[in-house]
Design a protein around this motif. Structure first.
Motif, PDB file in Angstrom:
ATOM      1  N   THR A 159       0.814  -1.236   0.000  1.00 45.85           N
ATOM      2  CA  THR A 159       0.000   0.000   0.000  1.00 45.85           C
ATOM      3  C   THR A 159       0.839   1.274   0.000  1.00 45.85           C
ATOM      4  O   THR A 159       0.318   2.346  -0.278  1.00 45.85           O
ATOM      5  N   ASN A 160       2.140   1.155   0.270  1.00 44.62           N
ATOM      6  CA  ASN A 160       3.011   2.342   0.204  1.00 44.62           C
ATOM      7  C   ASN A 160       4.453   1.885   0.043  1.00 44.62           C
ATOM      8  O   ASN A 160       5.316   2.144   0.876  1.00 44.62           O
ATOM      9  N   GLY A 202       1.284   4.115  -3.029  1.00 41.83           N
ATOM     10  CA  GLY A 202       0.586   5.106  -2.206  1.00 41.83           C
ATOM     11  C   GLY A 202      -0.469   5.820  -3.022  1.00 41.83           C
ATOM     12  O   GLY A 202      -0.368   5.947  -4.247  1.00 41.83           O
TER      13      GLY A 202
END
Length: 813
Positions: A159-160, A202
């Motif tokens: 996710t990032n 992100g």
């Protein structure tokens, strides 16, 4: 080679994608083009919702998946000719089936990991980019699709994820050096880790994808196409007058993007800055607009401040204690505790006393942060060396950004002065040594007002906007609104002041309109308002929290006058035609003056004495310049002066008073004028402004009115005056025989004040006073024998309204 990135709004539907295709067509005639696209607008959130619903055992995720599939199918059918649809429709269907299988697995396991989230959302970009290639190919462009996951490698921080630039740059450079296609389309936002599992960069990572690729291929320019015409001086949703920024440096753009400017994803700048590749923010829906060019050259652009941005929903963490002073390592331990919880610090400030350190973080991390820090400092907390971590929520950060702030004195003072004048309390301040950013922490409720205040202070060269609340729209109030309407253009052109009347009220109705009351038909609008309730009226003014707010009281209402203190405490300036507040007990008068000073608000009441005459202003100018008021003689009642100038025996005294009331010179109850009460108030206000602590009971009133006239109703008052005509006639005749005129005079001398009817001889300064005029004689240390005289019309709706209007302008400036 050019790199173009198109955001979700640019590819939200078939109509928008056609605009994207037109831009790509134009660009591809010049040289090779690399295109990076986001998912269809809103698709990432929709896919995440599918995953969340499935993990919760909610079968409605299937309905959401069908919506997602339908959107993509409809987009294909609208863009690609029917003879060429089968391949891309089949591909979309296959991808949607895969997505459904994943969500079915989540539903069965009741678990949604970060890695699975990345896998789910990746379908948004995979599908949008393939649909775009199908459309480009259908119109004859040499377009190829390339999976960005095969070019960009990251770690497994789902996710990032963090990019492995060494590997990624090599893969990107090798691929594009061997491709001959005119247009290459890639999905943004997604990558592979070293185990070829899908990761994401992100939210907003498509910008980052484009920047990584642009830097790797040494592109001439990176164009980011979105739904606004460049970066703005402030968020246009909060500041209607926000302007596009034509040129901005990489550093300024990074500061603005970190502090809430959503046009560009913060990490985007770094890769292109190293290669000095310009970034051009353009509007897909207005492609001819100039947009914003981000580059290394720092053009002053005529402004020290480049933009104003904000971060909402933060909390302040404060670690305090005497045990921190002079002890190394406290800051290190604090940040280590936050780092272990993967909590990002947005702002840091520490006093030189080392007694406390304060950091700002996202509000969602407040709980974990407190647990981590209290655990890390448990020994110091138990022994009393450090207090348990305190958390203050409901806050936001406002940031002023600009390279040219450096070495320009007064920027901070201007910033905090503007905020202070509008009642915006600053909770914390941070400014780096680069002097490129001044950040302040304020209440979340003040963000809109604060950004507008600062934008007006630093960017508005055309005018300052004042928000005016008017209560009392009768004779004087209606004249005031007419004068404001008449002078709007003049004020904006010559004083750079725009007065926006945002509320009007009378004793029956109150009406609010943040966009501005239409002064051409305000009476009709007022009738559409709510029932007047003073407390609700005041609370609504406070809750609106508008910048440069001024409350104008054109009533004689006691309840309104006694609400001034609550308004001043919110830094709302007051213009009072109403005399009640300043003639109330001295304690309240003094409180209002002190509150105005404490909360940087204005409190003007020039029309309390002499209607539109500059009586109080002149008195204050004398005192401010070092003079001292020793004595005041004045005729302060336009009503009484009119009465005694017109009473000559041809009409009864009662008839002359009635004429004065008909002309609008008297108070609604003329007894306030004839009893001398109104004059007592006025001389007391002047004495107080001169520095005297005076109350009404301290003033001597030598009344000329028979006591029986002052009883009963107004009708009784007129009837009783008729019975005492001989009394009034004798007063007149006695003065006439002596060659004098009757004047109701107010005096202040050596701390004593009095009012009463006097016979004025021809040689006196008060003798030649006609009609409804007032006159005030100031005897001071500078004006000893010959007083300073202020003389003119002291009654009437037009002149009183003009005095209120003048005070409003003073408050606004």
């Amino acid at each position: 080679m050019q790199v173009l990135k198109f955001g979700g709004s640019s590819v939200a539907n078939a109509e928008n994608i056609e605009k994207v295709v037109s831009i790509i067509q134009h660009k591809s005639t010049e040289e090779k083009v690399i295109v990076v696209v986001s998912a269809l607008g809103g698709m990432t959130d929709l896919l995440l919702e599918c995953g969340m619903l499935a993990s919760q055992g909610d079968e409605s995720y299937k309905d959401k998946l069908h919506v997602a599939e339908a959107r993509h199918m409809e987009t294909v059918k609208a863009l690609v000719p029917i003879t060429q649809q089968s391949r891309i429709l089949s591909h979309v269907k296959t991808q949607c089936n895969e997505l459904e299988d994943i969500c079915n697995g989540i539903f069965l396991l009741k678990e949604l990991s970060a890695a699975t989230k990345d896998r789910i959302v990746s379908y948004g970009e995979l599908l949008s980019s393939q649909i775009l290639v199908a459309r480009l190919s259908s119109i004859g462009l040499d377009a190829e699709w390339k999976d960005a996951r095969n070019l960009i490698t990251t770690n497994n921080n789902h996710t990032n994820a963090t990019v492995n630039f060494a590997v990624s740059n090599e893969l990107i450079a090798a691929y594009f050096s061997n491709t001959d296609h005119g247009v290459t389309v890639l999905p943004g936002f997604i990558a592979f880790d070293e185990n070829r599992k899908t990761t994401t960069l992100g939210r907003g990572g498509s910008d980052y994808t484009a920047a990584i690729i642009a830097a790797a291929v040494d592109a001439q320019i990176l164009e980011i196409w979105t739904d606004v015409s460049g970066m703005m001086t402030a968020d246009p949703r909060l500041v209607p007058t926000a302007k596009a920024i034509p040129r901005i440096s990489y550093q300024e753009a990074m500061e603005l993007s970190h502090f809430g400017a959503k046009v560009i994803y913060p990490p985007t700048i770094q890769p292109v800055m190293k290669k000095e590749i310009p970034v051009w923010i353009k509007n897909t829906f207005a492609p001819t607009d100039e947009g914003t060019l981000i580059e290394s050259n720092r053009s002053s652009n005529g402004k020290n401040i480049r933009g104003i941005s904000s971060v909402n929903d933060i909390v302040l963490l404060s670690l305090e204690g005497s045990g921190m002073i002079g002890i190394p390592g406290f800051s290190k331990r604090l940040f280590e505790a936050l780092a272990q919880e993967r909590i990002n610090v947005i702002l840091i400030t520490q006093g030189s006393s080392e007694h406390s350190i304060c950091v700002g973080i996202d509000h969602q991390n407040a709980g974990p942060a407190k647990r981590a820090i209290d655990t890390a400092f448990s020994y110091e907390i138990e022994t009393g060396k450090v207090e348990p971590l305190s958390i203050e929520a409901g806050l936001s950060i406002i940031a002023l950004v600009g390279d040219n702030m450096k070495n320009h004195t007064g920027i901070s003072g201007k910033m905090f002065g503007a905020l202070g004048r509008n009642g915006v309390n600053v909770r914390a301040i941070a400014q780096g040594s680069s002097e490129r950013n001044i950040s302040t922490v304020i209440s979340k409720n003040d963000v809109k007002k604060a950004i507008n205040v600062l934008h007006e202070e630093f960017f508005e060269t055309s005018y300052k906007q004042l928000h005016l609340f008017v209560t009392g729209v009768g004779n004087v109030g209606s004249k005031l609104l007419a004068q404001i309407k008449q002078q709007q253009t003049y004020l904006q052109e010559h004083l750079r002041l725009q007065i926006k009347v945002v509320s009007i009220a009378n004793s029956k109705k109150m009406y609010f309109n943040d966009e501005g009351v239409d002064l051409s038909n305000w009476k009709e609008q007022l009738q559409q308002g709510e029932q007047m309730n003073t407390q609700q009226f005041v609370e609504t003014i406070q809750s609106k929290n508008l910048r440069n707010a001024v409350f104008a009281d054109v009533t004689a209402n006691s309840e309104i006058a006694h609400s001034y203190d609550s308004l001043l405490q919110r830094s709302i300036s007051i213009v009072a035609c109403n005399k009640i507040a300043c003639s109330s007990p001295y304690e309240y008068y003094r409180k209002l003056k002190d509150l105005a000073k404490e909360y940087n608000a204005q409190f003007f009441f020039e029309t309390n004495v002499g209607a539109g005459l500059p009586v109080i202003g002149t008195l204050n100018d004398l005192l401010r310049s070092g003079d001292q008021i020793n004595r005041i003689e004045a005729v302060l009642s336009g009503t009484l002066n009119y009465v005694f100038n017109n009473y000559d025996g041809s009409k009864t005294f009662a008839q002359v008073v009635q004429d004065a009331q008909d002309e609008g010179y008297t108070e609604p109850d003329p007894r306030l004028d004839l009893s001398g009460t109104d004059v007592m108030r006025k001389i007391m206000i002047l004495a107080r402004e001169a520095g005297e602590q005076l109350e009404m009971e301290d003033i001597t009133n030598k009344s000329f009115m028979p006591p029986s006239c002052m009883q009963g109703s107004v009708d009784d008052f007129y009837a009783e005056m008729g019975k005492h005509e001989t009394h009034f006639a004798s007063l007149y005749n006695e003065a006439k025989v002596a060659g004098n005129k009757l004047k109701f005079v107010a005096s202040y001398n050596n701390g004593k004040a009095s009012v009463g009817l006097q016979q004025i001889p021809p040689q006196h300064d008060l003798y030649h006073l006609y009609g409804k005029d007032n006159v005030v004689l100031f005897y001071t240390n500078r004006y000893v024998e010959q007083p300073l005289v202020v003389k003119g019309a002291g009654a009437g709706a037009e002149v009183t309204a003009s005095g209120v209007f003048a005070d409003i302008i003073r408050a606004g400036r």
